[in-house]
Enzyme design. Structure first.
Site, PDB file in Angstrom:
ATOM      1  N   LYS A  47       0.829  -1.202   0.000  1.00 17.01           N
ATOM      2  CA  LYS A  47       0.000   0.000   0.000  1.00 17.01           C
ATOM      3  C   LYS A  47       0.874   1.266   0.000  1.00 17.01           C
ATOM      4  CE  LYS A  47      -3.537  -2.703   0.090  1.00 17.01           C
ATOM      5  NZ  LYS A  47      -2.937  -4.050   0.130  1.00 17.01           N
TER       6      LYS A  47
HETATM    7  C1  LIG Z   1      -9.224  -4.283  -1.561  1.00 15.91           C
HETATM    8  C2  LIG Z   1      -8.538  -4.897  -0.368  1.00 15.91           C
HETATM    9  N1  LIG Z   1      -9.255  -5.126   0.743  1.00 15.91           N
HETATM   10  C3  LIG Z   1      -8.681  -5.648   1.841  1.00 15.91           C
HETATM   11  C4  LIG Z   1      -7.344  -5.971   1.874  1.00 15.91           C
HETATM   12  C5  LIG Z   1      -6.755  -6.581   3.109  1.00 15.91           C
HETATM   13  O1  LIG Z   1      -5.810  -5.724   3.694  1.00 15.91           O
HETATM   14  P1  LIG Z   1      -4.817  -6.255   4.826  1.00 15.91           P
HETATM   15  O2  LIG Z   1      -3.743  -7.016   4.171  1.00 15.91           O
HETATM   16  O3  LIG Z   1      -4.318  -4.999   5.498  1.00 15.91           O
HETATM   17  O4  LIG Z   1      -5.625  -7.076   5.770  1.00 15.91           O
HETATM   18  C6  LIG Z   1      -6.563  -5.751   0.739  1.00 15.91           C
HETATM   19  C7  LIG Z   1      -5.147  -6.105   0.735  1.00 15.91           C
HETATM   20  O5  LIG Z   1      -4.496  -6.242  -0.253  1.00 15.91           O
HETATM   21  C8  LIG Z   1      -7.167  -5.192  -0.409  1.00 15.91           C
HETATM   22  O6  LIG Z   1      -6.473  -4.963  -1.530  1.00 15.91           O
END
Ligand SMILES: Cc1ncc(COP(=O)(O)O)c(C=O)c1O
Length: 394
Positions: A180
């Protein structure tokens, strides 16, 4: 190898982690509180609650929104699987809507068609940083009395109609994973404008505890906490938060740099008739968490072949955003479901390297190779000598 992504972490981020480690307070404490206050100010939201990652943020968003067993939540299948999983965590059913092929974002017209008496919420995703049409979904949620939840995992620093993502609705979930634009290693945040949600989120992330560690620690009176409801350990550490504070200070600069690279890609590829490039409509500002190009049907090279050729040339790439309904964990769930627009967008798109600070030579190298490979494939096709690999769905 030119990487697909790299977090922009520098000496001052490392120093912040180092100082926190030696400060005597490493789990959720003063740095988390400071990060939350600064994040809320940055996004323009009233409150922010830091969490261990965006998946846990989405899970808690479902709980505070009152979504439970047998409820339905409309969301895109074309998203990272955590989006749909978060709906299943509370026993509800993700109901998949199609995306707009130009933006990869959930289509409000198709979403409306999927509303039933069981629908409780719409979970929109700002896909790879491009804001979804928030106003259209706000109107839909108002019309049918539904909760709007935003999966802004990729969208920190993006904005919609002049306001930062995070300020528009009642539950907005962010990720600080290394892929990110702002990274704390792992990490997440929910922004909200509702005090009741804010208070409940803070309870839920720490076992439902009535008094948090810090307050108890600082008190000059003996404090006995109660556990008010079933909660979780979804805390962020102060070490992560200290890095997050430093990252936040640089965020606008990082976004600006990413946008400059996206602009260079756009200028280089816009004349290539086989490619569809990211569409940023008036009022939509993407942080370009990823830059995806779509290979049209007449493209002389298949997506998979292009990815292999890029890899051979030392350039990392990734397939386009996945679709949840075709993953094994969903096959029993979505029997026979077909989402032709999402499937096509997923199968024919490719994400190419974009990170800060990406050297100019690397940008030029990526552009040159993609252009050459397409032109060469076209020439070879004209000469009838190229065997195209079949398009693999996943
Ligand atoms: C659209 C989306 N939602 C949720 C997530 C989950 O994020 P995290 O890895 O911080 O749990 C991601 C991670 O890539 C994502 O791209």
């Amino acid at each position: 190898m030119i990487p697909i992504a790299k977090p922009y972490l520098i000496e001052e981020d490392a120093q912040a982690a180092y100082d926190t480690i030696l400060s005597g307070w490493i789990t959720q404490g003063p740095k988390v509180q400071e990060f939350e206050e600064k994040f809320a100010r940055y996004t323009g939201a009233t409150y922010a609650v830091a969490l261990s990652n965006c998946t846990t943020a989405l899970h808690l968003a479902m709980i505070v929104a009152g979504i439970g067993q047998d409820d339905e939540v409309i969301c895109p299948s074309m998203s990272y699987i955590a989006t749909a999983n978060s709906v299943r965590y509370v026993g509800a059913k993700p109901v998949f809507a199609e995306v707009n092929p130009a933006t990869y974002n959930i289509d409000p017209v198709d979403a409306e068609k999927k509303i039933t008496p069981k629908t409780k919420a719409i979970l929109i995703v700002h896909q790879i940083g491009m804001p979804a049409d928030i106003d259209a979904f706000k109107a839909l949620c108002k019309k049918y009395t539904l909760q709007l939840i935003e999966d802004a995992a990729c969208a920190v620093g993006s904005s919609y109609k002049g306001e930062q993502i995070g300020s528009h609705s009642e539950l907005v979930c962010f990720s600080f994973h290394p892929r990110k634009v702002l990274s704390t290693g792992d990490g997440g945040m929910i922004t909200t404008n509702r005090e009741d949600y804010y208070k409940r989120l803070k309870l839920l992330r720490q076992h439902g505890m009535s008094v948090n560690d810090r307050v108890r620690h600082l008190s000059d009176k003996v404090v006995f906490e109660d556990h008010l409801e079933l909660g979780y350990n979804y805390r962020m550490t102060d070490i992560q938060a200290a890095v997050g504070i430093k990252q936040l200070e640089k965020l606008n600069w990082i976004v600006e740099k990413r946008r400059q690279i996206a602009y260079l890609y756009h200028e280089a590829f816009k004349q290539m008739p086989w490619l569809r490039l990211p569409l940023e409509e008036e009022g939509y500002i993407s942080n370009y968490q990823s830059y995806a190009i779509y290979l049209k049907k007449d493209c002389p090279i298949s997506r998979n072949e292009l990815m292999q050729k890029l890899l051979d040339a030392g350039i990392a790439s990734r397939r386009g955003v996945m679709t949840a309904h075709r993953e094994t964990a969903y096959l029993g769930y979505c029997k026979g479901l077909q989402l032709p627009v999402s499937e096509d967008a997923s199968d024919r798109s490719i994400i190419i390297p974009l990170y800060v600070p990406m050297p100019e030579e690397e940008i030029t190298y990526v552009i040159g190779h993609i252009k050459n490979m397409l032109s060469m494939a076209e020439n070879e096709n004209c000469n009838g000598s190229l065997t195209l690999l079949p398009e693999n769905n996943q």
